[in-house]
Scaffold this active site. Structure first.
Site, PDB file in Angstrom:
ATOM      1  CE1 TYR A 101      36.159  37.071  46.358  1.00 27.15           C
ATOM      2  CE2 TYR A 101      36.474  37.788  44.092  1.00 27.15           C
ATOM      3  CZ  TYR A 101      36.615  36.825  45.078  1.00 27.15           C
ATOM      4  OH  TYR A 101      37.209  35.630  44.777  1.00 27.15           O
ATOM      5  CD  GLU A 189      38.326  34.628  47.936  1.00 27.44           C
ATOM      6  OE1 GLU A 189      38.300  34.033  49.036  1.00 27.44           O
ATOM      7  OE2 GLU A 189      37.628  34.294  46.969  1.00 27.44           O
TER       8      GLU A 189
END
Ligand code: GDP
Ligand code: MN
Length: 387
Positions: A101, A189
């Site tokens: 992530y 993101e």
């Protein structure tokens, strides 16, 4: 302004992040062409402005054309938590060894960009942050220095990225930061940022929010907004250069100037009311603009009463009154209005209103009085009929 995954990936690619080749399509037929071009196996992905598409059945692998057609047909038109799928992204499928992530956000309280990284990607990052906070590296960046490569390498190591891919992860973090900075994003993101069995690091998903106020600096990004999925009233207001924001109460609010509109919202809330929307008519509105504003406010059918709070400066109160009178002729509102006019030409404005004797329009002398009146009218009024 939120971008669809494939639009975010376009920006990533512009700044050197690795993404898979793909095509955006809107029909099954085009999906089949696209899949043929990018090469099977492919992944068929719903393009909607909401996460968790995979869990909802909006992300599917297809090994051949038969599977592709089946998935594309099923996902197009699908409703994913209130978002209808109109566009698919078809990309060449990746093999996945690990899911990480990475994100860059603006940390407003620290007035600095914040880079986050975790080797526990592919799942909801909020869950990682809550349950295993030590697994989420958070690093503030000096906006003047930017994210230096040595910092990115440290973040990768600290987060526990496998040793042989730390360089790749650092490159991805730097490119992500660069996307965020150069495109004036408030959020960039990647979840998951994957490591392939060939040890390549690439973005499998993209969530990018651009700062709408900086859009004028990026003419090439102006076509990116997902117009189809915006609130239609907000879209119409934007096209007319009016600031309109939809809220979830039942009192429509019109003011002139951001400061006055904000304090009107506060005063209405203090009086126990809940704004349904607010519209900032800006400075110097003429009658035509006011008429249009009334139309936009009433297009939201939750509105049960409207408050006009005008402090005349360059906006002249008589023009506002004329606009309101014109609106009553054309739109024929079925809900009560409370009007407070103060400032330039207020006497003339009030005189015009008194003369027009509009049905269900009340005048108030002060902002507090106006707020109390409109809240009273919204709650005592029976359910609105017609529009
Ligand atoms: P989200 O559910 O909206 O976050 O959509 P994602 O783009 O993150 O996709 C959801 C999941 O689908 C990912 O976490 C992956 O596990 C899987 N997925 C997406 N693309 C691929 C791919 O190219 N290959 C494989 N094997 N899995 C994929
Ligand atoms: Mn994802």
């Amino acid at each position: 302004m939120d971008l669809l995954e494939y639009q975010g990936k376009q920006l990533f690619a512009r700044h050197g992040l690795h993404v898979s080749p793909g095509r955006a399509v809107v029909t099954v037929e085009d999906a089949a062409h696209a899949a043929h071009e990018v090469g099977y196996p492919v992944v068929v992905k719903a393009q909607v402005l909401i996460g968790g598409r995979g869990k909802a059945g909006g992300v599917k692998l297809a090994a051949d054309e038969a599977e592709l057609r089946e998935h594309a047909g099923r996902i197009l038109g699908m409703d994913i938590r209130g978002h209808t799928v109109r566009t698919l992204w078809i990309e060449h499928a990746s093999d996945i060894a690990s899911e990480y992530y990475a994100s860059v956000v603006l940390d407003r309280s620290a007035k600095a960009p914040l880079v986050m990284f975790s080797v526990e990607g592919g799942v909801e990052i909020e869950e990682v942050a809550r349950e295993r906070p030590e697994k989420l590296v958070r690093r503030r960046v000096d906006a003047l220095d930017g994210l230096r490569r040595e910092d990115a390498l440290e973040i990768a190591a600290e987060g526990g990225a496998e040793e042989d891919v730390r360089d790749g992860v650092a490159d991805a973090l730097v490119a992500l930061y660069e996307t965020w900075r150069a495109e004036d994003a408030t959020l960039a993101e990647i979840n998951p940022l994957i490591v392939t069995p060939a040890r390549e690091v690439k973005a499998l998903d993209a969530k990018v929010t651009l700062d709408g106020n900086a859009l004028y600096r990026h003419p090439e990004n102006q076509g990116l907004s997902d117009r189809e999925n915006e609130d239609p009233i907000e879209r119409e207001a934007a096209e007319q250069g009016v600031q309109y924001v939809k809220l979830d109460g039942d009192i429509g609010i019109l003011g002139n100037g951001a400061g006055l509109v904000m304090s009107t919202l506060d005063v209405v809330a203090q009086a126990g009311g809940r704004p349904a929307n607010f519209l900032d008519a800006g400075g110097g509105s003429d009658a035509a603009k006011i008429k249009q504003a009334v139309r936009l406010i009433l297009a939201n059918h939750a509105v049960r009463a409207v408050l006009f709070n005008i402090f005349g400066g360059i906006t002249r109160c008589d023009e506002v009154a004329r606009g309101l009178i014109a609106a009553f002729e054309e739109v024929r509102p079925q809900v009560p209005f409370v009007v407070r006019l103060d400032g330039t030409n207020d006497q003339e404005g009030r005189r015009l209103l008194a003369e027009a004797n509009l049905p269900n329009v009340h005048t108030a002398a002060t902002m507090n009085e106006a707020a109390a009146m409109v809240v009273q009218l919204a709650v005592t009024r029976p359910e609105k009929v017609g529009a």
